[in-house]
Design an enzyme around this catalytic site. Structure first.
Site, short mmCIF file in Angstrom:
data_model
loop_
_atom_site.label_atom_id
_atom_site.label_comp_id
_atom_site.label_asym_id
_atom_site.label_seq_id
_atom_site.Cartn_x
_atom_site.Cartn_y
_atom_site.Cartn_z
N HIS A 234 0.80 -1.18 0.05
CA HIS A 234 0.10 0.10 0.13
C HIS A 234 0.77 1.44 -0.03
O HIS A 234 0.67 2.16 -0.68
CB HIS A 234 -0.87 -0.04 1.11
CG HIS A 234 -1.91 -1.33 1.43
ND1 HIS A 234 -2.39 -1.73 0.34
CD2 HIS A 234 -2.06 -1.87 2.62
CE1 HIS A 234 -2.97 -3.00 1.02
NE2 HIS A 234 -2.99 -2.84 2.06
N LYS A 334 0.08 0.01 13.61
CA LYS A 334 -1.40 -0.34 14.26
C LYS A 334 -1.27 0.18 15.73
O LYS A 334 -0.39 0.46 16.20
CB LYS A 334 -1.37 -2.05 14.50
CG LYS A 334 -1.25 -2.77 13.23
CD LYS A 334 -2.63 -3.48 13.01
CE LYS A 334 -2.53 -4.36 11.63
NZ LYS A 334 -3.33 -3.94 10.76
C1 BG6 Z 1 -4.68 -4.83 4.83
C2 BG6 Z 1 -3.57 -5.18 5.86
O1 BG6 Z 1 -3.87 -4.94 3.69
O2 BG6 Z 1 -5.03 -3.44 4.90
C3 BG6 Z 1 -4.44 -5.03 7.44
O3 BG6 Z 1 -3.52 -6.80 5.85
C4 BG6 Z 1 -4.78 -3.48 7.50
O4 BG6 Z 1 -3.44 -5.28 8.34
C5 BG6 Z 1 -5.55 -3.23 6.29
O5 BG6 Z 1 -5.58 -3.32 8.36
C6 BG6 Z 1 -5.93 -1.80 6.15
O6 BG6 Z 1 -6.89 -1.36 5.09
P1 BG6 Z 1 -7.73 -0.01 5.50
O7 BG6 Z 1 -8.42 -0.09 3.90
O8 BG6 Z 1 -8.66 -0.36 6.52
O9 BG6 Z 1 -6.76 1.27 5.49
#
Ligand code: BG6
Length: 485
Positions: A234, A334
């Site tokens: 991401h 987190k």
């Molecule tokens: C996922 C991760 O790809 O993205 C998770 O595995 C994380 O750990 C999540 O919580 C976060 O996504 P978003 O869309 O809630 O920011």
């Protein structure tokens, strides 16, 4: 266009938490092409009716805005079908092919919402039974591998059965409307592009902060950690979109070629630069949203004494003419103070200040979540007259744009967008194998350095913004994170 959407892992978390609500939203918005069938496959024996009841019950656990009424569900449920399949049995793939051939839909999308260790086996079998014709696409969910070698291994098997344009690798961040707006901001407007370079930009910060802990995913998370879970995919995808050169067209490969160039231009890490430029942390017990929460090692299924990182902050550079010397800071974790994802583009100060007082430089904040918008921070005269020495004082002001307000009815969620793109064969928002492998190549030296470092992650209190070392990392360059400014 008729379609068959096959969900492998049809009773799993991803299916009922994310895919079904997204498919239902697409249905509700009239975006799901007509003539569709959604075929869930999983190991246990169920009838279509039992599967529909299972999904209906699960809907009570999703965001209320995404829940269907009874009538809506009854209509949507007609699309839902179920088939028992043991993924280890070759003849079950032949049976699936026969079932799909009988219907002969224009498009077949095979969504692998299973544990990733099954991907090679599934792809191999799909290829063997010929479920890889030109009208077939396969969608792969992250994590795709846990290092470069395992990602390459998955890609080799996928490529032995499917052409690159048939294999769609999901990074759900690319489906978020705010992320598409990043492309629109840069390449749909002439305003920023001339300033989008080292001469005008002092540094760029990408923050993907979560207030949740690892919840019930302790075993998965402990094998993964924040670098693999959030940075390799991401955060790096966001970085490529911020730093890429303008693509010559909006075609998928024109965009992905430019993103790949950014990944290849990232400054490689060495053991010394990992020690200097990467901070890893792990949360201890603390208070989040007014509630006491346990520390990471107290979470269920986390081994005692785990050295898994739940926080990463790092400094890198994009080594090319546009960005030479500009720090890019990435940060994710987190159990941080807030759920907030944003990109801050900090511009340089004016070269020759003529106003007294604040010299705050301009700043563009691209808000990804929970709000989706833009803030442009400027300095302006308040109009209250000059200071006693006769000079005009400036004050900070901001121009705010809230996309949820500007486009209240048109916003679609990430998975909804990506699923509709997968059905339509639009590849722009999917990650190409070379991008994905290059991202692994870049993070790997960090993983190696950590494996050889007995110090382990730095503790931080749940509900804070991470270890103090993350602030020191940016302070070294004379910068501060958004919440410290
Ligand atoms: C996922 C991760 O790809 O993205 C998770 O595995 C994380 O750990 C999540 O919580 C976060 O996504 P978003 O869309 O809630 O920011």
């Amino acid at each position: 266009m008729s379609f068959d959407l096959v969900l492998f892992g049809g009773t799993g978390d991803l299916t009922w938490r994310k895919l079904m609500p997204a498919l239902f939203q697409a249905y509700r918005h009239g975006k799901l092409p007509s003539g569709g069938r959604i075929l869930a496959v999983a190991r246990d024996e169920r009838s279509d009716a039992e599967y529909r009841t299972f999904i209906k019950e699960r809907f009570t656990e999703v965001d209320p805005g995404k829940r269907p009424s009874d009538d809506e569900f009854a209509a949507f449920a007609e699309l839902l079908h179920y088939r028992r399949m043991d993924l280890a049995q070759p003849e079950h793939y032949a049976g699936l092919k026969q079932l799909l051939d009988e219907r002969g839909a224009d498009t077949v999308v095979l969504f692998l919402a299973t544990s990733p260790h099954l991907f090679p086996q599934i792809c191999e079998q799909l290829g063997k039974v010929g479920l890889n014709g030109p009208n077939v696409r396969v969608v792969l969910e992250k994590p795709l591998g846990h290092d470069l070698a395992s990602a390459q291994q998955i890609n080799r098997v996928v490529k032995s059965a499917f052409r690159e344009e048939q294999a769609l690798r999901i990074d759900h961040y690319l489906g978020k409307p705010a992320v598409q707006n990043l492309m629109a901001l840069r390449f749909g407007n002439a305003l920023f592009e001339p300033l989008w370079r080292r001469e005008s930009i002092a540094n760029i910060q990408i923050t993907l902060a979560e207030s949740i802990g690892v919840g019930t995913r302790g075993d998965f998370y402990d094998r993964t950690g924040a670098l693999r879970d959030m940075v390799q995919n991401h955060a790096l995808q966001l970085l490529t979109m911020i730093a890429m050169e303008p693509p010559s067209t909006s075609d998928a490969d024109a965009i992905r070629d430019e993103k790949l160039k950014v990944l290849r231009s990232l400054k490689p890490f060495t053991p010394e630069s990992v020690a200097r430029d990467v901070v890893r942390g792990q949360y201890r017990a603390g208070t989040v949203d007014g509630k006491r929460v346990p520390g990471y090692v107290e979470e269920s299924k986390v081994p005692p004494g785990s050295a898994c990182e739940t926080f990463v902050a790092l400094r890198t550079e994009v080594q090319n003419w546009r960005w030479a010397g500009v720090p890019f800071y990435l940060r994710t974790g987190k159990r941080l103070a807030e759920r907030e994802a944003h990109i801050v583009v900090n511009f340089r100060e004016v070269p020759h200040p003529i106003f007294p007082g604040t010299r705050a430089a301009n700043k563009l904040v691209i808000k990804l979540q929970p709000e989706d918008g833009l803030e442009l921070h400027l300095l302006a005269a308040k109009g209250g007259g000059p200071s006693p020495d006769g000079r005009e004082m400036l004050s900070p002001v901001s121009l705010d744009l809230d996309f949820d307000k500007a486009f209240p009815t048109d916003r679609v969620g990430g998975y909804e967008r990506l699923l509709m793109d997968a059905l339509a064969g639009r590849l722009n928002l999917f990650v190409r194998s070379d991008e994905q492998e290059q991202a692994w190549r870049w993070v790997e030296p960090v993983l190696h350095a950590w494996a050889n470092d007995s110090v382990g992650p730095r503790p931080y209190v749940a509900g804070s913004w991470g270890p103090a070392a993350a602030s020191a990392l940016v302070a070294r360059d004379g910068c501060a994170w958004a919440e410290e400014q």
